[in-house]
Scaffold this active site. Structure first.
Site, PDB file in Angstrom:
ATOM      1  CG  HIS A 172      -0.338   0.244   2.517  1.00  4.12           C
ATOM      2  ND1 HIS A 172       0.016  -0.760   3.382  1.00  4.12           N
ATOM      3  CD2 HIS A 172       0.009   1.401   3.149  1.00  4.12           C
ATOM      4  CE1 HIS A 172       0.519  -0.245   4.481  1.00  4.12           C
ATOM      5  NE2 HIS A 172       0.539   1.069   4.366  1.00  4.12           N
ATOM      6  CB  SER A 228       3.205   1.885   6.308  1.00  2.00           C
ATOM      7  OG  SER A 228       2.074   2.110   7.116  1.00  2.00           O
ATOM      8  CG  ASP A 269       0.035  -4.151   2.705  1.00  2.00           C
ATOM      9  OD1 ASP A 269       0.301  -3.623   1.613  1.00  2.00           O
ATOM     10  OD2 ASP A 269      -0.180  -3.502   3.735  1.00  2.00           O
TER      11      ASP A 269
END
Length: 440
Positions: free
Chosen positions: A174, A283, A204
């Site tokens: 993402h 992230s 992911d």
């Protein structure tokens, strides 16, 4: 007449001094010695030379401080008393000047800052692993509404880490999603264009490649995640909010959690839960153990209010390891699929049954080839429900997550027995799993 001190006729004779005068002389001498010792103590208390001299000398010149109260001074000469006091004052002054007293700066106590052993280990861990963490900028192509010029503007950012000396960078999918171009900034602030090697939307995970000198690439140490325990200390390094490298610490607060992929909604099993702050921009960054080894990729926070709530999630390194190996070798992950589209879990619950309702089963897919029936409408527009999958290889299926979890344990080419509810009848249908088709 008895005296408090014994006199030697060799040094002190009655013809030179009277006994009280001699006793006073010795008393002055002992007082001077006592005062000198006191001055030494004051010296050790960091009193400067001249200031101590000027402040103390008048005090010591008073006969009330050094005159022995037990000896009467009526038989002595005032001039002799003054002379003895002068000599005592001179002796004290000389003792001050000869004594090595520190400067006035000695009043400032500068003790070096000392860190505890656990603090030193944390500082060392950050310094050793920061060169492995990179900053990723997601660029998108946009056209100016007035000039019609095509521009590349940042639409997001995140973190990543160096996987090997070949220039492979691992991050979350993402972080790079919908990017026209990607740029990777190393710890020394050098920036390189990156290309996508491959990604796994379901887990992911994505792998990038940069053409950077090998001496600038510092691969992160790879650990294991199958032996983690709740309460173990963990450390997260990243670039939150576009800032420089930051470190957050915490503990593992839960294991074997399950979250959904932000892209496909497919469940990710065995996720690590931690209370280490994982802010926007963290992230794709690494989650490390106390030895500085990679144990997970920071991927999400649980935040109903939109703020960091102290519950973060990291994809375990054992899962990441297998995905990265396939992406580096083949550019994709060979994950088995049934080749169906199924209805939302809430729709099946409204029917009063437990399982996965097949909405579509393309004829060229594994389920279509095996004969699974999709949901359709008859000639009159009435809805005819398709097969409802209730188990796979004897493992009960109550929702879509159960089905994904079972398929994750299988391999491409495996033959599975799918039990379905078709109308009022239960049937067992063998299906040969096929790989997931390529994704653009």
């Amino acid at each position: 007449m008895a005296f408090a001190c014994s006199l030697s006729s060799t040094h002190y004779s009655a013809s030179l001094h009277s006994a009280p005068t001699v006793c006073r002389l010795l008393s002055y001498k002992s007082a001077a010695i006592s005062v000198s010792k006191s001055v030494g103590l004051l010296h050790k208390s960091f009193i400067p030379n001249y200031r101590a001299l000027f402040f103390l000398r008048p005090a010591f010149s008073r006969s009330s401080l050094i005159s022995p109260p037990s000896i009467a001074s009526t038989s002595s000469s005032p001039k002799l008393d003054s002379l003895l006091l002068l000599c005592t004052s001179i002796a004290l002054s000389v003792s001050f000047l000869l004594t090595d007293v520190g400067s006035a700066s000695a009043f400032v106590v500068t003790s070096p800052r000392k860190l505890q052993p656990d603090e030193l280990s944390t500082v060392r861990l950050f310094q050793e692993n920061t060169p492995s963490v990179v900053y990723i900028t997601n660029l998108a192509v946009k056209q100016d509404a007035f000039t019609l010029d095509v521009l590349e503007v940042p639409q997001g950012s995140g973190s990543g880490f160096v996987w090997d000396k070949e220039g492979h960078i691992v991050t979350n999918y993402h972080v790079i999603r919908a990017a026209s171009d990607l740029r990777v900034t190393l710890a020394d602030q050098t920036t390189y264009d990156a290309k996508v090697v491959g990604f796994d939307q379901d887990k992911d995970v994505a792998v990038l490649l940069v053409d950077a000198p090998k001496d600038k690439l510092r691969p992160i140490p790879i650990g294991v995640s199958n032996d983690l325990v709740v309460g173990q200390k963990v450390y997260a390094i990243g670039n939150p909010f576009g800032l420089d490298h930051t470190l957050t610490t915490g503990v593992i607060s839960g294991l074997r959690r399950e979250i959904s992929s932000a892209v496909t909604g497919r469940p990710i099993q065995d996720v690590i839960q931690t209370d280490a702050a994982i802010n926007p921009g963290n992230s794709g960054g690494p989650l490390l153990d106390s030895s500085g080894n990679l144990i997970g990729i920071n991927t999400a926070i649980y935040s109903p209010s939109g703020a960091s709530s102290g519950v973060g999630f990291s994809i375990p390194v054992d899962t990441v390891n297998g995905i990265v190996d396939q992406l580096v070798k083949f550019g994709k992950v060979a994950r088995p699929i049934l080749g169906i589209k199924f209805a939302p879990d809430q729709s099946v619950e409204q029917l009063g049954v437990s399982g996965v309702l097949v909405l579509d089963a393309p004829a060229d897919g594994p389920a279509g080839k095996a004969g699974l029936l999709p949901t359709k409408r008859d000639a009159y527009g009435r809805l005819i429900l398709g097969d409802i999958i209730t188990s796979v290889n004897g493992k009960k299926v109550t929702n879509g997550s159960d089905l994904y979890r079972i398929l994750d344990q299988c391999k491409v080419g495996d033959k599975v027995i799918v039990e379905v509810l078709r109308g009022d009848q239960k049937e067992k249908i063998p299906v040969i799993l096929e790989p997931k088709p390529d994704e653009s």
